[in-house]
Design a protein around this motif. Sequence first.
Motif, PDB file in Angstrom:
ATOM      1  N   ARG A 114       0.854  -1.194   0.000  1.00 14.77           N
ATOM      2  CA  ARG A 114       0.000   0.000   0.000  1.00 14.77           C
ATOM      3  C   ARG A 114       0.888   1.241   0.000  1.00 14.77           C
ATOM      4  O   ARG A 114       2.080   1.174   0.329  1.00 14.77           O
ATOM      5  N   GLU A 115       0.304   2.348  -0.333  1.00 15.57           N
ATOM      6  CA  GLU A 115       1.095   3.567  -0.522  1.00 15.57           C
ATOM      7  C   GLU A 115       1.455   4.262   0.784  1.00 15.57           C
ATOM      8  O   GLU A 115       2.509   4.909   0.865  1.00 15.57           O
ATOM      9  N   ILE A 116       0.603   4.178   1.783  1.00 17.40           N
ATOM     10  CA  ILE A 116       0.846   4.898   3.034  1.00 17.40           C
ATOM     11  C   ILE A 116       0.558   3.975   4.210  1.00 17.40           C
ATOM     12  O   ILE A 116      -0.431   3.238   4.222  1.00 17.40           O
ATOM     13  N   VAL A 117       1.433   4.036   5.205  1.00 15.76           N
ATOM     14  CA  VAL A 117       1.261   3.263   6.435  1.00 15.76           C
ATOM     15  C   VAL A 117       1.335   4.208   7.622  1.00 15.76           C
ATOM     16  O   VAL A 117       2.249   5.040   7.700  1.00 15.76           O
ATOM     17  N   VAL A 118       0.380   4.108   8.520  1.00 14.50           N
ATOM     18  CA  VAL A 118       0.471   4.748   9.828  1.00 14.50           C
ATOM     19  C   VAL A 118       0.494   3.622  10.848  1.00 14.50           C
ATOM     20  O   VAL A 118      -0.448   2.833  10.932  1.00 14.50           O
TER      21      VAL A 118
END
Length: 333
Positions: A114-118
């Motif tokens: 995925r493009e963004i991880v928090v």
Amino acid sequence: MRAVVVRRPGEKNPVEVVDLPDPGHPRPGEVRVRIHASALNYHDNIVMADPDTAADHVPLADGAGVVEAVGDGVTHLSPGDSVVGRFFPTWQAGNPVVDHFGTTPGIGLPGYAREIVVAQAAQFDRAPRGYSHAESATLTVAGLTAWSALMGDGGIRPGDTVVLLGTGGVSMYALQFAKLAGATAIVTSSSDEKLERARALGADYVLNYRTVPEWGDHIHQWTGGGADLVLEVGGPSTLPQSIRAVRIGGKISMIGVLTGISGEVPTGEIDMKQLRLRGVLVGHHQQQREMIRAIEGSGIRPVIDRSFPLDELGDALRYFTSGSHFGKVVIDI
């Protein structure tokens, strides 16, 4: 944001490209990371092929990218840092403390397809200076497994002989680490072409296990008494040969189950040769930092076979499981 999820676990085409909501800003103790690359490992295929995998699970345990924001209390990372994922976020150092994958991204937790991880800041550490994101993404699993298998638990020393099974990502990292340590490296494969590529990377001796099926005895004779360490990736079908290849009092680092998760074990030979058979499950934070220091000081680079865009993760998985690759298969995100 774009992501790939396991929509049909256990089926022929298990993954699907989807749009997921932006995860937002990090909370205390968390970081927001824009992921630029991942890489494939054997366990990724297991996760996607397992009918019990939760639908819409985000796969892939390898991840590298750039920190976009940090939550309160995060001190080891800052916005703009290039980072690489950690396989076991809670294992800091010392003896193993985890015997499951419940806290591992891509297996027990949502992964990096995925493009963004928090996520918790403990999932990430700084990447090596000068490494691209694609190169850094190969470190989380393959690089650290090779480092732990060769350098952990006393480690190999200059003049030792190590046997490396196959030419996948772990073995090719291990080849470079072995040469960095001043060891003699023996590489096995069923492909003469791959063996020549391994020789070009520094392998001192190569052996086709299809033309020499009793390769354990062959290596024992070639070394004049057996190797000091075998990096065992196959499992039950190759372990007997690894036992024959290693010297009296030698070590076998068991890292893989490519031929199955159980089988007969020649316990008598293990006893008579007084071997140390050690299971290796990637490694901990301290080992990862030691590995990165060694990489920065030596100029070692990963062997990358091919890169696929995130949208073609299914094609990448089929290529990876065909066994055609030499080194790592990378996913560009």
